[in-house]
Design a protein around this motif. Structure first.
Motif, PDB file in Angstrom:
ATOM      1  N   GLU A  66      -4.776  -9.827   8.720  1.00  0.00           N
ATOM      2  CA  GLU A  66      -4.090 -10.909   8.203  1.00  0.00           C
ATOM      3  C   GLU A  66      -4.349 -12.218   8.834  1.00  0.00           C
ATOM      4  N   ASN A  67      -4.343 -12.318  10.022  1.00  0.00           N
ATOM      5  CA  ASN A  67      -4.646 -13.589  10.735  1.00  0.00           C
ATOM      6  C   ASN A  67      -5.888 -14.333  10.581  1.00  0.00           C
ATOM      7  N   ILE A  68      -6.853 -13.073  10.499  1.00  0.00           N
ATOM      8  CA  ILE A  68      -8.167 -13.520  10.293  1.00  0.00           C
ATOM      9  C   ILE A  68      -8.519 -14.342   8.943  1.00  0.00           C
ATOM     10  N   ILE A  69      -8.047 -13.442   7.896  1.00  0.00           N
ATOM     11  CA  ILE A  69      -7.924 -14.018   6.507  1.00  0.00           C
ATOM     12  C   ILE A  69      -7.334 -15.338   6.345  1.00  0.00           C
ATOM     13  N   SER A  70      -6.201 -15.623   7.178  1.00  0.00           N
ATOM     14  CA  SER A  70      -5.497 -16.636   7.105  1.00  0.00           C
ATOM     15  C   SER A  70      -6.265 -18.001   7.619  1.00  0.00           C
ATOM     16  N   GLU A  71      -7.037 -17.659   8.849  1.00  0.00           N
ATOM     17  CA  GLU A  71      -7.699 -18.631   9.736  1.00  0.00           C
ATOM     18  C   GLU A  71      -8.959 -19.106   8.805  1.00  0.00           C
ATOM     19  N   LEU A  72      -9.714 -18.044   8.097  1.00  0.00           N
ATOM     20  CA  LEU A  72     -10.732 -18.298   7.375  1.00  0.00           C
ATOM     21  C   LEU A  72     -10.334 -19.279   5.959  1.00  0.00           C
ATOM     22  N   THR A  73      -9.335 -18.704   5.483  1.00  0.00           N
ATOM     23  CA  THR A  73      -8.688 -19.476   4.355  1.00  0.00           C
ATOM     24  C   THR A  73      -8.493 -20.970   4.507  1.00  0.00           C
ATOM     25  N   LYS A  74      -7.792 -21.154   5.689  1.00  0.00           N
ATOM     26  CA  LYS A  74      -7.462 -22.615   6.168  1.00  0.00           C
ATOM     27  C   LYS A  74      -8.836 -23.675   6.180  1.00  0.00           C
ATOM     28  N   LYS A  75      -9.831 -22.790   7.205  1.00  0.00           N
ATOM     29  CA  LYS A  75     -11.045 -23.482   7.260  1.00  0.00           C
ATOM     30  C   LYS A  75     -11.737 -23.781   5.921  1.00  0.00           C
ATOM     31  N   LEU A 111     -15.052 -32.315   0.865  1.00  0.00           N
ATOM     32  CA  LEU A 111     -16.168 -32.108  -0.012  1.00  0.00           C
ATOM     33  C   LEU A 111     -17.339 -31.557   0.384  1.00  0.00           C
ATOM     34  N   GLU A 112     -17.149 -30.549   1.356  1.00  0.00           N
ATOM     35  CA  GLU A 112     -18.173 -30.076   1.851  1.00  0.00           C
ATOM     36  C   GLU A 112     -18.406 -28.587   1.346  1.00  0.00           C
ATOM     37  N   PHE A 113     -18.738 -28.549   0.045  1.00  0.00           N
ATOM     38  CA  PHE A 113     -18.744 -27.359  -0.692  1.00  0.00           C
ATOM     39  C   PHE A 113     -19.469 -26.354  -0.263  1.00  0.00           C
ATOM     40  N   GLU A 114     -20.656 -26.597   0.236  1.00  0.00           N
ATOM     41  CA  GLU A 114     -21.216 -25.315   0.710  1.00  0.00           C
ATOM     42  C   GLU A 114     -21.009 -24.758   2.056  1.00  0.00           C
ATOM     43  N   LYS A 115     -20.410 -25.517   2.976  1.00  0.00           N
ATOM     44  CA  LYS A 115     -19.445 -24.640   3.933  1.00  0.00           C
ATOM     45  C   LYS A 115     -18.410 -24.061   3.529  1.00  0.00           C
ATOM     46  N   ALA A 116     -17.658 -24.592   2.705  1.00  0.00           N
ATOM     47  CA  ALA A 116     -16.547 -24.020   2.043  1.00  0.00           C
ATOM     48  C   ALA A 116     -16.995 -22.485   1.463  1.00  0.00           C
TER      49      ALA A 116
END
Length: 606
Positions: free
Chosen positions: A204-213, A221-226
């Protein structure tokens, strides 16, 4: 002449293992006994209830031998090893001899690594698994390395003061280059700790952290990184879905159930680690005629956990098995701590065992007709071959092939087809010693002479009913020459290929016989045998070439003799690991001083 009645009188009143043999000196059954005298004599006593399978086995016994042990536990261990070695015809046999992948985290290192492995050692590392899908394990390791910049190399690093050339992974931003002290041990360790949480099922924490980033990069507007973070989230979810909660106790256990009929059985195993179902697998067992579910379970457990790198804290079975205390003691010895064997009758645990049984029954129902048909085709093909060649009782078939490249590292190979399947523990390899380059006939002559000269020996002496040569007239004549020189009486056929390099027929008595379209099952069998001996020969030849390549590289290093070469390979395991090591770690190898270590390092880095 072996006199069974007289030999029965000589049996000791001690624990041990007994080996039943037929008239061909073939081991057909292996068992263990608390008291050898009592157990072995039971087979030859009338008036006792015996299954059809045991009665058939007894009718074939021509002799027996036994090995005394100090305890019944030692007898059990020896029995497992001997069954693995000889695959007796009347022992219930596990058809799938698998090893399972683990994820190893080298937590004792300053900069830990994630490693894919199929062995579990008693070291300071943490192991996760076993997992049933190798691809999922590799995907998980790759995901965690990308997410937390965990180094993929095997360099020996200290907490500070490293100065080793960094590699491509730093440039593609998948590693923070601890080899160049570009990340502290504490910072690096924080990523490893998150990877450990992931492997322990804390997603859960990992998915939350990745979603935030992902959202942060999207807002900039850094869509490639997103998009990269979106891919990571999808990967995490995919891995997370494979692991389902099955209990709150966090215990390691295997759940085992068996479904079977008179021909074949299927064992289903659920792997539960830290309370999570991390995988499952099924296994086919043959030679189960008239065996009860309890007996099949008992035989399966012995073979499945023999030499296993991991035994869980508990086993949950659909029914109790014999020698429960002995089996518990044996498994506890492998694990290194107490193992519990349960047969739950109610509650959630019973439901899990029932689920395993339903899965086993489902697999059996789907596959048993196919397995029976396959066995019938194999038996029919062997019987047809025996009829064509006028062989009574075609049981053991040996096939031979030679492999080399322009005469270099010539090797011979022998495989055995017996009782409807390949008997891999009877395969043999031959490193050709005395032939000239590219002389296949001379190489085959040496191979056959060395093999057939052992007819009559205990360890390698069984007489084949038929020899199949990977070739036509020339190869057959070489085999006949060796057979005649040794005074043997063995039928020989050549396996002939057509212009498209496909098996087309047999060469026998100076003529080619069997057209494939008229003998489909037989030609499929011959093709399988020819492909198997060719594969075995090529595999052995490839391993010989690789060893020579390794030796030639290390022999080019000044001051590194045979003993040091051997020590380096034993310590590091591969040329790549030697190449990636620094002078300090090279110096730590037995027999290596600093001067020799510097010579090796300079050789790979000049």
């Amino acid at each position: 002449m072996f006199d069974i009645k007289e030999e029965l009188k000589k049996l000791p009143e001690k624990p041990g293992v007994y080996l039943m043999k037929d008239k061909h000196e073939e081991i057909i059954y292996i068992g263990k006994a608390r008291v050898l005298k009592n157990r072995v004599r039971q087979y030859f006593q009338s008036g006792r209830n015996k299954s059809g399978k045991i009665l058939k086995m007894i009718s074939l016994i021509d002799s027996f031998e036994y090995i005394i042990t100090d305890s019944e536990l030692e007898a059990l261990i020896l029995e497992c090893n001997l069954i693995k070695e000889y695959s007796p015809k009347y022992n219930t046999m596990l058809k799938d001899d698998k090893t399972y992948p683990y994820i190893k985290v080298t937590v004792s290192e300053s900069f830990p690594r994630l490693i894919y492995t199929r062995s579990m050692k008693k070291d300071k590392s943490k192991y996760f698994g076993p997992y049933s899908a190798a691809t999922a394990v590799k995907d998980t390791i790759e995901l965690l390395r990308k997410m937390y910049k965990i180094r993929p190399c095997n360099k020996i690093l200290k907490e500070s003061g490293n100065n080793i050339p960094y590699c491509l992974y730093y440039h593609i931003k998948q590693c923070d280059a601890p080899c160049q002290d570009m990340v502290s041990a504490e910072e690096y360790r924080s990523g490893v700790d998150k990877a450990l949480l992931f492997l322990n099922g804390k997603y859960e924490n990992i998915i939350s952290e990745l979603t935030k980033k992902m959202y942060e990069h999207s807002e900039r507007l850094e869509f490639e990184k997103a998009g990269e973070y979106k891919s990571l989230i999808d990967s995490v979810n995919q891995v997370a879905q494979k692991q389902k909660i099955t209990g709150s106790d966090g215990e390691d256990r295997d759940i085992i159930a068996v479904a079977g009929d008179n021909m074949v059985a299927v064992a289903q195993v659920f792997f539960v680690r830290d309370g999570r179902l991390i995988g499952r697998d099924h296994f086919y067992l043959k030679n189960v005629h008239d065996s009860s579910i309890s007996e099949i379970l008992y035989d399966f457990i012995k073979q499945f956990y023999r030499g296993s790198p991991f035994v869980p804290k508990s086993l949950m079975l659909q029914t109790p098995i014999k020698d429960m205390d002995l089996m518990t003691e044996w498994l506890s010895g492998i694990r290194g701590s107490k193992v519990q064997i349960l047969s739950p009758k109610y509650g959630e645990k019973e439901k899990l065992v029932e689920l395993a049984y339903k899965n086993a029954k489902l697999v059996l129902n789907i596959d048993k007709e196919r397995l029976k048909a396959e066995e019938a085709r194999n038996t029919g093909a062997v019987n047809r071959l025996a009829s064509i060649l006028n062989i009574k009782g075609l049981y053991r078939i040996e096939a031979y092939d030679i492999s080399h490249i322009s005469g270099l590292e010539t090797v011979g190979a022998m495989i055995v087809y017996e009782n409807g399947g390949f008997k891999k523990n009877a395969y043999r390899k031959f490193k050709i010693r005395s032939t000239k380059a590219s002389d296949d006939y001379a190489a085959m002559y040496e191979t056959l002479k060395r093999r057939l000269s052992h007819i009559g020996d205990n360890d390698f002496g069984e007489v084949p009913d038929l020899i199949l040569m990977d070739g036509g007239r020339g190869q057959v004549n070489i085999a006949l020459k060796v057979i005649n020189e040794l005074g043997l009486n063995i039928k020989v056929c050549g396996m002939v290929k057509d212009d498209r390099h496909k098996t087309a027929g047999l060469y026998y008595n100076n003529e080619e016989i069997i057209a494939g379209r008229y003998e489909e099952d037989l030609m499929k069998l011959i093709t399988r045998i020819q492909d198997e001996v060719h594969r075995f020969a090529i595999t052995y030849h490839r391993s010989r070439r690789q060893k020579d390549q390794i030796h030639s590289i290390l022999e080019d290093i000044s001051g590194i003799g045979p003993l040091r070469r051997l020590a380096l390979m034993k310590h590091f395991g591969s040329i790549e690991a030697i190449r990636d090591s620094d002078v300090e770690s090279l110096s730590a190898v037995k027999g290596m001083d600093k001067r020799a270590a510097e010579a090796v390092y300079e050789f790979f880095h000049r």
